[in-house]
Design a protein around this motif. Structure first.
Motif, PDB file in Angstrom:
ATOM      1  N   TYR A  37       0.419  -2.235  27.272  1.00 17.52           N
ATOM      2  CA  TYR A  37       1.803  -1.853  26.621  1.00 17.52           C
ATOM      3  C   TYR A  37       2.715  -1.675  27.577  1.00 17.52           C
ATOM      4  CZ  TYR A  37      -0.751  -0.547  22.448  1.00 17.52           C
ATOM      5  OH  TYR A  37      -1.862  -0.571  21.222  1.00 17.52           O
ATOM      6  N   SER A  39       5.645   1.081  27.794  1.00 16.42           N
ATOM      7  CA  SER A  39       5.861   2.708  27.337  1.00 16.42           C
ATOM      8  C   SER A  39       6.997   3.285  28.380  1.00 16.42           C
ATOM      9  CB  SER A  39       4.675   3.421  27.356  1.00 16.42           C
ATOM     10  OG  SER A  39       4.904   4.660  26.830  1.00 16.42           O
ATOM     11  N   ARG A 177       3.623  -5.382  18.770  1.00 19.94           N
ATOM     12  CA  ARG A 177       4.235  -4.498  17.891  1.00 19.94           C
ATOM     13  C   ARG A 177       5.114  -3.482  18.504  1.00 19.94           C
ATOM     14  NH1 ARG A 177       1.172  -4.627  12.943  1.00 19.94           N
ATOM     15  NH2 ARG A 177      -1.032  -5.518  13.316  1.00 19.94           N
ATOM     16  N   ASN A 178       6.208  -2.938  17.854  1.00 16.59           N
ATOM     17  CA  ASN A 178       6.905  -1.873  18.605  1.00 16.59           C
ATOM     18  C   ASN A 178       7.170  -0.551  18.035  1.00 16.59           C
ATOM     19  OD1 ASN A 178       9.314  -3.382  17.579  1.00 16.59           O
ATOM     20  ND2 ASN A 178      10.274  -1.929  18.450  1.00 16.59           N
ATOM     21  N   SER A 193       3.666  -3.067  22.513  1.00 13.50           N
ATOM     22  CA  SER A 193       2.681  -3.829  22.992  1.00 13.50           C
ATOM     23  C   SER A 193       2.739  -5.202  23.783  1.00 13.50           C
ATOM     24  CB  SER A 193       1.572  -3.837  21.864  1.00 13.50           C
ATOM     25  OG  SER A 193       1.830  -4.880  20.937  1.00 13.50           O
ATOM     26  N   ASN A 201      -5.204   0.471  16.745  1.00 14.67           N
ATOM     27  CA  ASN A 201      -4.775   0.608  18.111  1.00 14.67           C
ATOM     28  C   ASN A 201      -3.334   1.335  18.188  1.00 14.67           C
ATOM     29  OD1 ASN A 201      -3.741  -0.706  20.562  1.00 14.67           O
ATOM     30  ND2 ASN A 201      -5.839  -0.541  20.942  1.00 14.67           N
ATOM     31  N   PHE A 202      -2.404   0.575  17.593  1.00 20.37           N
ATOM     32  CA  PHE A 202      -0.938   1.057  18.104  1.00 20.37           C
ATOM     33  C   PHE A 202      -0.818   2.427  17.656  1.00 20.37           C
ATOM     34  CE2 PHE A 202       3.629   0.140  17.260  1.00 20.37           C
ATOM     35  CZ  PHE A 202       3.889   0.238  18.756  1.00 20.37           C
ATOM     36  N   PHE A 217       6.483   3.100  13.107  1.00 19.64           N
ATOM     37  CA  PHE A 217       6.196   1.815  13.399  1.00 19.64           C
ATOM     38  C   PHE A 217       7.657   0.932  13.235  1.00 19.64           C
ATOM     39  CE2 PHE A 217       5.407  -2.659  11.632  1.00 19.64           C
ATOM     40  CZ  PHE A 217       4.953  -3.114  12.767  1.00 19.64           C
ATOM     41  N   GLY A 220       6.928  -5.825  13.921  1.00 20.97           N
ATOM     42  CA  GLY A 220       5.885  -6.796  14.497  1.00 20.97           C
ATOM     43  C   GLY A 220       6.091  -8.203  14.352  1.00 20.97           C
TER      44      GLY A 220
END
Length: 252
Positions: A37, A39, A177-178, A193, A201-202, A217, A220
């Motif tokens: 990731y 971050s 995904r973000n 990610s 997981n996210f 979310f 994606g």
């Protein structure tokens, strides 16, 4: 071209403090449950947040890359920008969208298909006082906040410290995904990610690694993030709403 091929065309992060003209950029590459990731954690006392959609002439930026390029390395350029919510074919926001105090799309509470409607969905917002937050849609509507900026998306990933009840621990779909989250101490986390991950997981990344009490979310498959003018992931992927973080003038 496949998503994997596109991702090979852009840098995938690493500690990013050397990017963006030497500014202090609070981003790092981390590995969580075997997935990478990027971050970025922001102190709201030192950071302002805004959403953007189009240029002065009304045309949509269309991508995070185009938005970042339009800002360049100017003093008013964002520290970090990423796609900030789902959009229709014409790039207009699917849900609530408020920019500089102007509501351009109302809050959506109806049922429907897709991730946006995997309820509870939610809203990232900045109040008129400059306070950022994430709330699930019903709680947001009941709060009756005066907003400077807001973008609605879905599903929520973390709600008051708990994983969204309809997110499987490790579902079968895997995408880049973000999302965005707010921690218990009020820090704001932008994350994308760098590997394909499940919703479970996210969501756990935000709750267990980032410490988010609430997280949303954003999208994606087309997730994109830029540090300053430099794309870290996503390159030319399309974007409707764009979420950005800026150094706060006079921040300590």
């Amino acid at each position: 071209m496949t998503l994997g091929a596109l991702l090979c065309m852009v840098p995938l992060g690493g500690p990013a403090t050397a990017i963006a003209e030497g500014r202090d950029v609070p981003c790092q590459s981390v590995t969580f449950e075997g997935a990478r990731y990027l971050s970025c954690t922001f102190d709201p006392a030192r950071t302002e947040f805004a959403v953007h959609h189009g240029r002065a002439d009304g045309t949509a930026y269309g991508s995070v890359r185009a938005f970042a390029a339009s800002k360049g390395t100017s003093e008013d350029a964002p520290t970090v920008a990423m796609n900030g919510g789902m959009y229709h074919a014409d790039l207009s926001p699917v849900g609530l969208y408020v920019e500089d105090g102007r509501e351009r799309m109302g809050l959506v509470t109806s049922d429907g298909p897709g991730n946006f409607h995997l309820k509870p969905n939610g809203v990232f917002f900045v109040t008129e006082d400059g306070e950022p937050g994430v709330l699930e849609t019903k709680a947001f509507a009941e709060a009756n906040l005066s907003m400077r900026h807001a973008t609605q998306s879905g599903p929520m990933l973390v709600i008051d410290g708990a994983i969204h009840p309809r997110i499987l621990p490790n579902g079968s779909t895997r995408f880049i995904r973000n999302g965005v989250g707010v921690t218990g101490d009020g820090s704001v986390v932008f994350a994308v990610s760098l590997d394909r991950v499940s919703f479970g997981n996210f969501a756990r990344f935000f709750r267990d690694h980032a410490g988010a009490r609430n997280a949303l979310f954003l999208d994606g498959k087309v997730s994109a993030l830029a540090i300053g003018p430099d794309m870290q992931i996503g390159s030319w992927f399309p974007a409707g709403p764009i979420l950005a973080a800026y150094p706060k003038a006079g921040g300590d």
